[in-house]
Design a protein around this motif. Structure first.
Motif, PDB file in Angstrom:
ATOM      1  N   TYR A   2      26.808 -20.139  15.157  1.00  0.00           N
ATOM      2  CA  TYR A   2      27.269 -21.444  15.649  1.00  0.00           C
ATOM      3  C   TYR A   2      28.319 -22.040  14.708  1.00  0.00           C
ATOM      4  O   TYR A   2      29.370 -22.525  15.156  1.00  0.00           O
ATOM      5  CB  TYR A   2      26.080 -22.398  15.782  1.00  0.00           C
ATOM      6  CG  TYR A   2      26.471 -23.771  16.282  1.00  0.00           C
ATOM      7  CD1 TYR A   2      26.530 -24.024  17.646  1.00  0.00           C
ATOM      8  CD2 TYR A   2      26.781 -24.796  15.394  1.00  0.00           C
ATOM      9  CE1 TYR A   2      26.909 -25.285  18.120  1.00  0.00           C
ATOM     10  CE2 TYR A   2      27.159 -26.049  15.851  1.00  0.00           C
ATOM     11  CZ  TYR A   2      27.221 -26.285  17.219  1.00  0.00           C
ATOM     12  OH  TYR A   2      27.614 -27.520  17.673  1.00  0.00           O
ATOM     13  N   ASP A   3      28.054 -22.010  13.426  1.00  0.00           N
ATOM     14  CA  ASP A   3      28.967 -22.608  12.452  1.00  0.00           C
ATOM     15  C   ASP A   3      30.297 -21.855  12.361  1.00  0.00           C
ATOM     16  O   ASP A   3      31.351 -22.466  12.144  1.00  0.00           O
ATOM     17  CB  ASP A   3      28.322 -22.658  11.070  1.00  0.00           C
ATOM     18  CG  ASP A   3      27.190 -23.682  10.985  1.00  0.00           C
ATOM     19  OD1 ASP A   3      27.129 -24.568  11.862  1.00  0.00           O
ATOM     20  OD2 ASP A   3      26.375 -23.576  10.047  1.00  0.00           O
ATOM     21  N   ILE A   7      31.343 -11.165  26.425  1.00  0.00           N
ATOM     22  CA  ILE A   7      29.910 -11.457  26.354  1.00  0.00           C
ATOM     23  C   ILE A   7      29.143 -10.168  26.608  1.00  0.00           C
ATOM     24  O   ILE A   7      29.195  -9.609  27.701  1.00  0.00           O
ATOM     25  CB  ILE A   7      29.506 -12.546  27.367  1.00  0.00           C
ATOM     26  CG1 ILE A   7      30.304 -13.826  27.114  1.00  0.00           C
ATOM     27  CG2 ILE A   7      27.999 -12.817  27.274  1.00  0.00           C
ATOM     28  CD1 ILE A   7      30.030 -14.934  28.128  1.00  0.00           C
ATOM     29  N   GLN A   8      28.486  -9.697  25.578  1.00  0.00           N
ATOM     30  CA  GLN A   8      27.644  -8.512  25.695  1.00  0.00           C
ATOM     31  C   GLN A   8      26.205  -8.973  25.893  1.00  0.00           C
ATOM     32  O   GLN A   8      25.699  -9.768  25.102  1.00  0.00           O
ATOM     33  CB  GLN A   8      27.743  -7.642  24.445  1.00  0.00           C
ATOM     34  CG  GLN A   8      29.119  -7.057  24.209  1.00  0.00           C
ATOM     35  CD  GLN A   8      29.187  -6.206  22.963  1.00  0.00           C
ATOM     36  OE1 GLN A   8      28.330  -6.294  22.091  1.00  0.00           O
ATOM     37  NE2 GLN A   8      30.214  -5.371  22.868  1.00  0.00           N
ATOM     38  N   THR A   9      25.572  -8.478  26.942  1.00  0.00           N
ATOM     39  CA  THR A   9      24.230  -8.953  27.263  1.00  0.00           C
ATOM     40  C   THR A   9      23.181  -7.871  27.090  1.00  0.00           C
ATOM     41  O   THR A   9      23.406  -6.703  27.405  1.00  0.00           O
ATOM     42  CB  THR A   9      24.150  -9.468  28.715  1.00  0.00           C
ATOM     43  OG1 THR A   9      24.522  -8.410  29.619  1.00  0.00           O
ATOM     44  CG2 THR A   9      25.060 -10.659  28.923  1.00  0.00           C
ATOM     45  N   ASN A  10      22.040  -8.263  26.584  1.00  0.00           N
ATOM     46  CA  ASN A  10      20.805  -7.508  26.688  1.00  0.00           C
ATOM     47  C   ASN A  10      19.959  -8.234  27.717  1.00  0.00           C
ATOM     48  O   ASN A  10      19.572  -9.389  27.504  1.00  0.00           O
ATOM     49  CB  ASN A  10      20.055  -7.457  25.353  1.00  0.00           C
ATOM     50  CG  ASN A  10      20.503  -6.295  24.481  1.00  0.00           C
ATOM     51  OD1 ASN A  10      20.525  -5.163  24.926  1.00  0.00           O
ATOM     52  ND2 ASN A  10      20.880  -6.602  23.257  1.00  0.00           N
ATOM     53  N   VAL A  12      33.319 -11.378  20.204  1.00  0.00           N
ATOM     54  CA  VAL A  12      32.155 -10.841  20.921  1.00  0.00           C
ATOM     55  C   VAL A  12      30.982 -11.791  20.772  1.00  0.00           C
ATOM     56  O   VAL A  12      30.642 -12.215  19.663  1.00  0.00           O
ATOM     57  CB  VAL A  12      31.783  -9.443  20.395  1.00  0.00           C
ATOM     58  CG1 VAL A  12      30.481  -8.955  21.043  1.00  0.00           C
ATOM     59  CG2 VAL A  12      32.916  -8.456  20.658  1.00  0.00           C
ATOM     60  N   ILE A  13      30.353 -12.126  21.896  1.00  0.00           N
ATOM     61  CA  ILE A  13      29.132 -12.937  21.922  1.00  0.00           C
ATOM     62  C   ILE A  13      28.005 -12.040  22.400  1.00  0.00           C
ATOM     63  O   ILE A  13      28.032 -11.547  23.528  1.00  0.00           O
ATOM     64  CB  ILE A  13      29.273 -14.150  22.869  1.00  0.00           C
ATOM     65  CG1 ILE A  13      30.453 -15.030  22.457  1.00  0.00           C
ATOM     66  CG2 ILE A  13      27.970 -14.947  22.901  1.00  0.00           C
ATOM     67  CD1 ILE A  13      30.765 -16.130  23.480  1.00  0.00           C
ATOM     68  N   ARG A  14      27.024 -11.810  21.555  1.00  0.00           N
ATOM     69  CA  ARG A  14      25.850 -11.018  21.949  1.00  0.00           C
ATOM     70  C   ARG A  14      24.807 -11.986  22.508  1.00  0.00           C
ATOM     71  O   ARG A  14      24.217 -12.771  21.777  1.00  0.00           O
ATOM     72  CB  ARG A  14      25.314 -10.238  20.761  1.00  0.00           C
ATOM     73  CG  ARG A  14      26.313  -9.252  20.148  1.00  0.00           C
ATOM     74  CD  ARG A  14      25.760  -8.611  18.891  1.00  0.00           C
ATOM     75  NE  ARG A  14      25.409  -9.611  17.884  1.00  0.00           N
ATOM     76  CZ  ARG A  14      24.658  -9.370  16.823  1.00  0.00           C
ATOM     77  NH1 ARG A  14      24.155  -8.167  16.622  1.00  0.00           N
ATOM     78  NH2 ARG A  14      24.391 -10.332  15.953  1.00  0.00           N
ATOM     79  N   PHE A  15      24.601 -11.890  23.818  1.00  0.00           N
ATOM     80  CA  PHE A  15      23.785 -12.861  24.535  1.00  0.00           C
ATOM     81  C   PHE A  15      22.538 -12.182  25.076  1.00  0.00           C
ATOM     82  O   PHE A  15      22.609 -11.160  25.758  1.00  0.00           O
ATOM     83  CB  PHE A  15      24.607 -13.467  25.672  1.00  0.00           C
ATOM     84  CG  PHE A  15      23.868 -14.432  26.545  1.00  0.00           C
ATOM     85  CD1 PHE A  15      23.003 -15.383  26.022  1.00  0.00           C
ATOM     86  CD2 PHE A  15      24.058 -14.408  27.920  1.00  0.00           C
ATOM     87  CE1 PHE A  15      22.336 -16.280  26.838  1.00  0.00           C
ATOM     88  CE2 PHE A  15      23.403 -15.304  28.750  1.00  0.00           C
ATOM     89  CZ  PHE A  15      22.549 -16.239  28.205  1.00  0.00           C
ATOM     90  N   GLY A  42      17.335  -9.750  14.958  1.00  0.00           N
ATOM     91  CA  GLY A  42      18.671  -9.995  14.423  1.00  0.00           C
ATOM     92  C   GLY A  42      19.784  -9.352  15.215  1.00  0.00           C
ATOM     93  O   GLY A  42      20.878  -9.132  14.685  1.00  0.00           O
ATOM     94  N   HIS A  43      19.536  -9.068  16.497  1.00  0.00           N
ATOM     95  CA  HIS A  43      20.527  -8.338  17.285  1.00  0.00           C
ATOM     96  C   HIS A  43      21.190  -9.206  18.351  1.00  0.00           C
ATOM     97  O   HIS A  43      21.769  -8.684  19.298  1.00  0.00           O
ATOM     98  CB  HIS A  43      19.869  -7.118  17.938  1.00  0.00           C
ATOM     99  CG  HIS A  43      19.258  -6.189  16.945  1.00  0.00           C
ATOM    100  ND1 HIS A  43      20.008  -5.395  16.107  1.00  0.00           N
ATOM    101  CD2 HIS A  43      17.968  -5.964  16.618  1.00  0.00           C
ATOM    102  CE1 HIS A  43      19.208  -4.702  15.326  1.00  0.00           C
ATOM    103  NE2 HIS A  43      17.962  -5.033  15.606  1.00  0.00           N
ATOM    104  N   GLY A  44      21.105 -10.516  18.207  1.00  0.00           N
ATOM    105  CA  GLY A  44      21.747 -11.388  19.173  1.00  0.00           C
ATOM    106  C   GLY A  44      22.362 -12.595  18.499  1.00  0.00           C
ATOM    107  O   GLY A  44      21.940 -13.004  17.415  1.00  0.00           O
ATOM    108  N   ASP A  45      23.379 -13.154  19.153  1.00  0.00           N
ATOM    109  CA  ASP A  45      24.022 -14.366  18.658  1.00  0.00           C
ATOM    110  C   ASP A  45      23.514 -15.605  19.384  1.00  0.00           C
ATOM    111  O   ASP A  45      23.348 -16.663  18.787  1.00  0.00           O
ATOM    112  CB  ASP A  45      25.543 -14.271  18.845  1.00  0.00           C
ATOM    113  CG  ASP A  45      26.135 -13.061  18.155  1.00  0.00           C
ATOM    114  OD1 ASP A  45      25.808 -12.848  16.967  1.00  0.00           O
ATOM    115  OD2 ASP A  45      26.911 -12.326  18.798  1.00  0.00           O
ATOM    116  N   ILE A  46      23.288 -15.467  20.685  1.00  0.00           N
ATOM    117  CA  ILE A  46      22.817 -16.568  21.518  1.00  0.00           C
ATOM    118  C   ILE A  46      21.665 -16.056  22.365  1.00  0.00           C
ATOM    119  O   ILE A  46      21.701 -14.934  22.878  1.00  0.00           O
ATOM    120  CB  ILE A  46      23.933 -17.115  22.429  1.00  0.00           C
ATOM    121  CG1 ILE A  46      25.081 -17.685  21.591  1.00  0.00           C
ATOM    122  CG2 ILE A  46      23.396 -18.184  23.378  1.00  0.00           C
ATOM    123  CD1 ILE A  46      26.294 -18.114  22.406  1.00  0.00           C
TER     124      ILE A  46
END
Length: 349
Positions: free
Chosen positions: A247-248, A68-71, A37-40, A83-87
């Motif tokens: 990222y890492d 890809i989960q988007t806000n 899951v990518i929180r974008f 702190g609620h997103g990855d990208i």
């Protein structure tokens, strides 16, 4: 498309939206248990909507086994800071402030589009550069930050004077107003000049009531005069930035994300006319004449979208030059660390 609130407002409001962010997540498709899951976090965006409606997002999610989960928010900063997103989609100028105020280590690994604002004035004034504006004149800007910083730096380097809100050495009276109010004030003669985006001033620019300075070149075209490489296509208004932890720990997800957006930029190059006509609300234009003006602008050399999402070492070194200039003029703490940029190799064809 995509205007931004001041960064200070975003940080103050971050905690207020934390509960919202924890529950409000639209997604490109339903999340599968075995998918990464990518929180974008991204502001409402025409190219994203186009890729969604054309089934491109689902196709690439399936290809790379990601979801890809988007806000979708006008203020991605708040959600990311909570702190609620990855990208997140974010500008180069915002990165040092984000890291300083949130203590979040980031990595910027992709590029999307550059700053497009340019100083403008009534055409009959004949102003060609900031230096032509009479001392004491009123100059409108959208924010003390963002592209105003770029033109401030440019003016200091080229003319020896600042264009900065609250700086007594600025030879103008700086007026801060909304992007879409500035062209109206300028057209009425309430301002002597203003730094405006093309879609906000479409009605006045196409009718030749207002004229851009600098030959109509956008910020991203003018600022490279200060860079080692004069052909640099930056500074970014929107790049792709991840938490360093994400990222890492997720190199395959990062590669998948870039692969999707590389396809997106190819779709933009082929379908920008269709995208503007299908989603004119993202460009804040309604009339056929204004829509045509935006399309013509985007089909010119002023198109502010990047040619590729991928970074390379030369591009990164040029982009980082803006931080040296910000430190030189006291716009950034001299001891502040330069945000991290990373290059990712595109997949083999």
């Amino acid at each position: 498309m995509r205007t931004r609130q001041s960064i200070g407002t975003r940080v103050v409001a971050a905690l207020a939206v934390a509960v919202l962010a924890a529950t409000a997540c639209g997604s490109g498709s339903g999340a599968d248990d075995d998918r990464t899951v990518i929180r974008f976090l991204i502001a409402p965006d025409p190219l994203w909507d186009f890729m969604r409606d054309q089934g491109i997002i689902k196709k690439y999610e399936a290809k790379h086994n990601v979801t890809i989960q988007t806000n979708s928010s006008w203020d991605e900063f708040q959600f990311f800071a909570g702190g609620h997103g990855d990208i997140v989609s974010m500008g180069t100028l915002e990165l040092p402030i984000l890291e300083k105020q949130t203590k979040i280590d980031t990595v910027t690994f992709g590029r999307y589009n550059g700053f497009r604002s340019t100083p403008a004035a009534l055409c009959d004034k004949g102003y060609k550069t900031l230096e032509d504006i009479p001392k004491g004149g009123k100059v409108g800007v959208n924010s003390p930050l963002s592209s105003t910083i770029l033109w401030d730096i440019y003016s200091r380097e080229k003319y020896g004077f600042p264009v900065q809100v609250g700086n007594k050495e600025t030879p103008f009276k700086i007026v801060v107003e909304d992007h879409f109010v500035l062209p109206e004030l300028l057209a009425r003669g309430d301002l002597d000049a203003a730094i405006i985006i093309p879609e906000a001033g479409a009605r006045y620019l196409r009718s030749k009531k207002l004229c851009y300075m600098y030959g109509g070149r956008a910020s991203w075209e003018v600022l490279p005069e200060l860079m080692p490489n004069k052909d640099h296509k930056g500074v970014l208004s929107n790049g792709f930035t991840s938490t360093k932890k994400f990222y890492d720990e997720n190199p395959e997800a990062i590669a998948a994300f870039l692969d999707l957006w590389e396809e997106g930029l190819k779709q933009w190059a082929k379908n920008k006319d269709k995208i503007v006509r299908t989603y004119p609300q993202h460009f804040s234009v309604e009339s056929p004449e204004d829509i045509k003006y935006v399309i013509d602008y985007l089909n010119s050399e002023h198109d502010y979208f990047q040619p590729t999402v991928y970074l390379d070492d030369e591009w990164v070194e040029n982009e980082k030059k803006i931080y040296d200039l910000m430190k030189q003029y006291g716009l950034m703490d001299k001891n502040a660390e330069i945000p991290e940029f990373a290059t990712v190799e595109p997949p083999e064809s």
